[in-house]
Design a protein around this motif. Sequence first.
Motif, PDB file in Angstrom:
ATOM      1  N   GLY A 137      -2.295  11.111  10.982  1.00 12.75           N
ATOM      2  CA  GLY A 137      -3.626  11.290  10.481  1.00 12.75           C
ATOM      3  C   GLY A 137      -4.458  10.663  11.749  1.00 12.75           C
ATOM      4  O   GLY A 137      -5.701  11.275  12.040  1.00 12.75           O
ATOM      5  N   SER A 159      -0.453   9.173   6.675  1.00  9.33           N
ATOM      6  CA  SER A 159      -1.956   8.906   6.243  1.00  9.33           C
ATOM      7  C   SER A 159      -2.491   8.531   7.785  1.00  9.33           C
ATOM      8  O   SER A 159      -1.873   8.828   8.758  1.00  9.33           O
ATOM      9  CB  SER A 159      -2.014   7.749   5.306  1.00  9.33           C
ATOM     10  N   GLY A 160      -3.857   8.032   7.538  1.00  8.51           N
ATOM     11  CA  GLY A 160      -4.503   7.585   9.008  1.00  8.51           C
ATOM     12  C   GLY A 160      -3.884   6.475   9.499  1.00  8.51           C
ATOM     13  O   GLY A 160      -3.749   6.226  10.776  1.00  8.51           O
ATOM     14  N   GLY A 161      -3.080   5.655   8.817  1.00  5.86           N
ATOM     15  CA  GLY A 161      -2.635   4.305   9.348  1.00  5.86           C
ATOM     16  C   GLY A 161      -0.956   4.503   9.460  1.00  5.86           C
ATOM     17  O   GLY A 161      -0.376   3.668  10.094  1.00  5.86           O
ATOM     18  N   ASP A 210      -7.446  12.455  13.741  1.00  9.24           N
ATOM     19  CA  ASP A 210      -8.823  12.041  14.047  1.00  9.24           C
ATOM     20  C   ASP A 210      -9.169  12.029  15.477  1.00  9.24           C
ATOM     21  O   ASP A 210     -10.312  12.284  15.898  1.00  9.24           O
ATOM     22  CB  ASP A 210      -8.913  10.794  13.340  1.00  9.24           C
ATOM     23  N   THR A 252      -5.496  10.674  -0.774  1.00  9.05           N
ATOM     24  CA  THR A 252      -5.982   9.820  -0.053  1.00  9.05           C
ATOM     25  C   THR A 252      -6.177   8.527  -0.759  1.00  9.05           C
ATOM     26  O   THR A 252      -5.839   8.383  -2.125  1.00  9.05           O
ATOM     27  CB  THR A 252      -7.432  10.261   0.289  1.00  9.05           C
ATOM     28  N   ASP A 253      -6.669   7.457  -0.242  1.00  2.00           N
ATOM     29  CA  ASP A 253      -6.462   5.943  -0.652  1.00  2.00           C
ATOM     30  C   ASP A 253      -7.224   5.929  -1.994  1.00  2.00           C
ATOM     31  O   ASP A 253      -8.391   6.426  -2.326  1.00  2.00           O
ATOM     32  CB  ASP A 253      -7.286   4.888   0.199  1.00  2.00           C
ATOM     33  N   HIS A 290       0.660  -1.292   0.012  1.00  2.00           N
ATOM     34  CA  HIS A 290       0.007   0.162  -0.142  1.00  2.00           C
ATOM     35  C   HIS A 290       0.849   1.302   0.125  1.00  2.00           C
ATOM     36  O   HIS A 290       0.438   2.320  -0.664  1.00  2.00           O
ATOM     37  CB  HIS A 290      -0.767   0.106   0.968  1.00  2.00           C
ATOM     38  N   HIS A 316       1.308   4.822  -2.434  1.00  2.00           N
ATOM     39  CA  HIS A 316       1.572   6.117  -2.044  1.00  2.00           C
ATOM     40  C   HIS A 316       2.791   6.913  -2.700  1.00  2.00           C
ATOM     41  O   HIS A 316       2.479   7.822  -3.088  1.00  2.00           O
ATOM     42  CB  HIS A 316       1.235   6.556  -0.581  1.00  2.00           C
ATOM     43  N   ALA A 356      -3.055  15.897   2.007  1.00  2.00           N
ATOM     44  CA  ALA A 356      -3.877  16.755   1.501  1.00  2.00           C
ATOM     45  C   ALA A 356      -3.970  18.065   2.139  1.00  2.00           C
ATOM     46  O   ALA A 356      -4.538  19.062   1.821  1.00  2.00           O
ATOM     47  CB  ALA A 356      -5.434  15.984   1.393  1.00  2.00           C
ATOM     48  N   ASN A 357      -3.415  18.136   3.538  1.00  2.00           N
ATOM     49  CA  ASN A 357      -3.466  19.317   4.533  1.00  2.00           C
ATOM     50  C   ASN A 357      -2.759  20.459   3.843  1.00  2.00           C
ATOM     51  O   ASN A 357      -1.808  20.505   3.167  1.00  2.00           O
ATOM     52  CB  ASN A 357      -2.767  19.026   5.619  1.00  2.00           C
ATOM     53  N   GLY A 408      -2.964  10.477   2.748  1.00  2.00           N
ATOM     54  CA  GLY A 408      -4.260  11.255   3.247  1.00  2.00           C
ATOM     55  C   GLY A 408      -3.738  12.445   3.823  1.00  2.00           C
ATOM     56  O   GLY A 408      -4.258  13.724   3.304  1.00  2.00           O
ATOM     57  N   VAL A 409      -2.891  12.741   4.686  1.00  2.00           N
ATOM     58  CA  VAL A 409      -2.350  13.998   5.512  1.00  2.00           C
ATOM     59  C   VAL A 409      -1.876  15.005   4.405  1.00  2.00           C
ATOM     60  O   VAL A 409      -1.629  16.074   4.721  1.00  2.00           O
ATOM     61  CB  VAL A 409      -1.426  13.847   6.671  1.00  2.00           C
ATOM     62  N   ASP A 436      -7.936  21.026   9.649  1.00  2.00           N
ATOM     63  CA  ASP A 436      -7.345  21.829   8.492  1.00  2.00           C
ATOM     64  C   ASP A 436      -8.107  23.232   8.052  1.00  2.00           C
ATOM     65  O   ASP A 436      -7.609  24.254   8.260  1.00  2.00           O
ATOM     66  CB  ASP A 436      -7.199  20.795   7.100  1.00  2.00           C
ATOM     67  N   GLY A 454      -8.974  15.138  10.080  1.00  3.13           N
ATOM     68  CA  GLY A 454      -7.861  15.774   9.385  1.00  3.13           C
ATOM     69  C   GLY A 454      -8.482  17.050   8.346  1.00  3.13           C
ATOM     70  O   GLY A 454      -8.040  18.428   8.648  1.00  3.13           O
ATOM     71  N   PRO A 455      -9.476  16.978   7.481  1.00  2.00           N
ATOM     72  CA  PRO A 455     -10.059  17.898   6.805  1.00  2.00           C
ATOM     73  C   PRO A 455     -10.898  19.065   7.836  1.00  2.00           C
ATOM     74  O   PRO A 455     -10.349  20.204   7.577  1.00  2.00           O
ATOM     75  CB  PRO A 455     -11.087  17.259   6.128  1.00  2.00           C
TER      76      PRO A 455
HETATM   77  O1  KG4 Z   1      -4.267   7.897   2.882  1.00  2.00           O
HETATM   78  P1  KG4 Z   1      -5.494   7.733   3.694  1.00  2.00           P
HETATM   79  O2  KG4 Z   1      -7.032   7.983   2.772  1.00  2.00           O
HETATM   80  O3  KG4 Z   1      -5.965   6.405   4.460  1.00  2.00           O
HETATM   81  C1  KG4 Z   1      -4.926   5.555   5.157  1.00  2.00           C
HETATM   82  O4  KG4 Z   1      -4.133   5.016   4.385  1.00  2.00           O
HETATM   83  O5  KG4 Z   1      -4.912   5.787   6.219  1.00  2.00           O
HETATM   84  O6  KG4 Z   1      -5.496   8.806   4.728  1.00  2.00           O
HETATM   85  C2  KG4 Z   1      -6.543   9.103   5.764  1.00  2.00           C
HETATM   86  C3  KG4 Z   1      -6.246  10.137   6.991  1.00  2.00           C
HETATM   87  C4  KG4 Z   1      -6.980  10.330   7.943  1.00  2.00           C
HETATM   88  O7  KG4 Z   1      -6.680  10.269   9.107  1.00  2.00           O
HETATM   89  C5  KG4 Z   1      -7.605  11.870   7.562  1.00  2.00           C
HETATM   90  O8  KG4 Z   1      -7.998  12.421   8.693  1.00  2.00           O
HETATM   91  C6  KG4 Z   1      -6.485  12.489   7.107  1.00  2.00           C
HETATM   92  O9  KG4 Z   1      -5.779  11.374   6.272  1.00  2.00           O
HETATM   93  N1  KG4 Z   1      -6.555  13.612   5.979  1.00  2.00           N
HETATM   94  C7  KG4 Z   1      -6.241  15.031   6.623  1.00  2.00           C
HETATM   95  C8  KG4 Z   1      -6.544  15.732   5.438  1.00  2.00           C
HETATM   96  N2  KG4 Z   1      -7.457  14.999   4.624  1.00  2.00           N
HETATM   97  C9  KG4 Z   1      -7.374  13.663   5.029  1.00  2.00           C
HETATM   98  N3  KG4 Z   1      -5.166  15.354   7.547  1.00  2.00           N
HETATM   99  C10 KG4 Z   1      -4.944  16.559   7.585  1.00  2.00           C
HETATM  100  N4  KG4 Z   1      -5.523  17.246   6.681  1.00  2.00           N
HETATM  101  C11 KG4 Z   1      -6.218  17.165   5.739  1.00  2.00           C
HETATM  102  N5  KG4 Z   1      -6.961  18.009   4.772  1.00  2.00           N
END
Ligand code: KG4
Length: 365
Positions: A169, A142-144, A173, A333-334, A117, A121, A305-306, A302-303, A190, A186-187
């Motif tokens: 991430g 990311s979240g994980g 959350d 994001t995924d 995975h 990314h 995207a911040n 995912g992060v 942000d 996250g969003p």
């Molecule tokens: O990559 P992803 O879609 O899934 C994983 O592989 O975890 O990442 C999701 C994570 C979540 O924790 C979400 O809160 C975070 O990415 N995220 C952000 C933003 N958009 C998504 N964190 C900070 N700022 C953002 N704009």
Amino acid sequence: MKILGIESSCDETAAAVVEERGDAARPWQARSNVIASQVAIHRAWGGVVPELASRQHLRDICGVAERALEDGRVGWRDIDALAVTQGPGLVGSLLVGLSFAKSAAASLGVPLVPVHHLAGHIESLVLEHGELPYPASVLVVSGGHTSLYFVPEPGRYHLVGRTRDDAAGEAYDKVAKLLGLGYPGGPIIDRLATQGNEHAIAFPVARLTHRDRNPAPEVLLPEGFEKALQYRTDFSFSGLKTAVMRYVKSRDAGPGARSAFSDHEIADICASFQRVVIEALLNRTFDAARWYNARSIGIAGGVSANSRLRAVATARGEQVGLPVFVPSLKLATDNAAMIAAAGLRRFHQGVTAPLSLNAHANLSL
Ligand code: KG4
Ligand code: ZN
């Protein structure tokens, strides 16, 4: 060559068709990128519920794959290989995508390519921007995961740092949940942070160095880079989360503390928390770039995207003369386009898998 990518490691069911462009500098192009998000299902629980996730993947996978073919204006017979996320992730979720990809590969009589995975990314950056100037210092956040890779050349990844506890991430959350702001955090943070003062509250920055007693994972670096290992640093975000929790409690506010604070105070907490996260992420990424003489910086996941992380990273890159690459929001994001791209990379490295391939929740890269 056209490859169908399948991603189901967490709470997004995704399929995408990616094809080769015949251009070494800009090797791939996404013909489609379909994502069925489960966010609305998990929001009620404040986080991903694994059993609900795998059941929803089962409902969505066939339709999502059909849609990816349709959007890409190709039929099943135009697909030359299947790429699928083998891990890491939630095992029940991974198994749905894996079973689908194995069945499709078997019935079409085409190769099956297993993808990590996080390699997906990393390759999202190449799919978006073409080959990076290598070597590159690439942060996957990311979240994980919060993992820092040294990428000396296309398709080779060396882990040089990772979180010892929460992913960045996950911290977003959890802090959003603590403040009663909603999911995913996250969003929301942000957005709210743009209204706040990032110096209002002095939350602590954790710094883990090689002197730390905690054992770090084995890292294999190319010859000549071993010395840089002594500088290796990991990430930690659980202390920051606890500091926010203490701050909230000091105001006699419990979990979901939204009403104990004014909008202005919430914005200050968000901005101050975010400043510390961004500083921790970028300090290590830029340090690694310096130690390894990287020619570029990548930030994916995912992060990435911040909005503030993107702005600060770009500004720091300009200061030190390093280009900073981030994916577009749809590739941050995924998604399965990144899995298909990484699959093409691996396929040309000679990697395919037998139909006995199993999911691996803790697969390492
Ligand atoms: O990559 P992803 O879609 O899934 C994983 O592989 O975890 O990442 C999701 C994570 C979540 O924790 C979400 O809160 C975070 O990415 N995220 C952000 C933003 N958009 C998504 N964190 C900070 N700022 C953002 N704009
Ligand atoms: Zn991810």
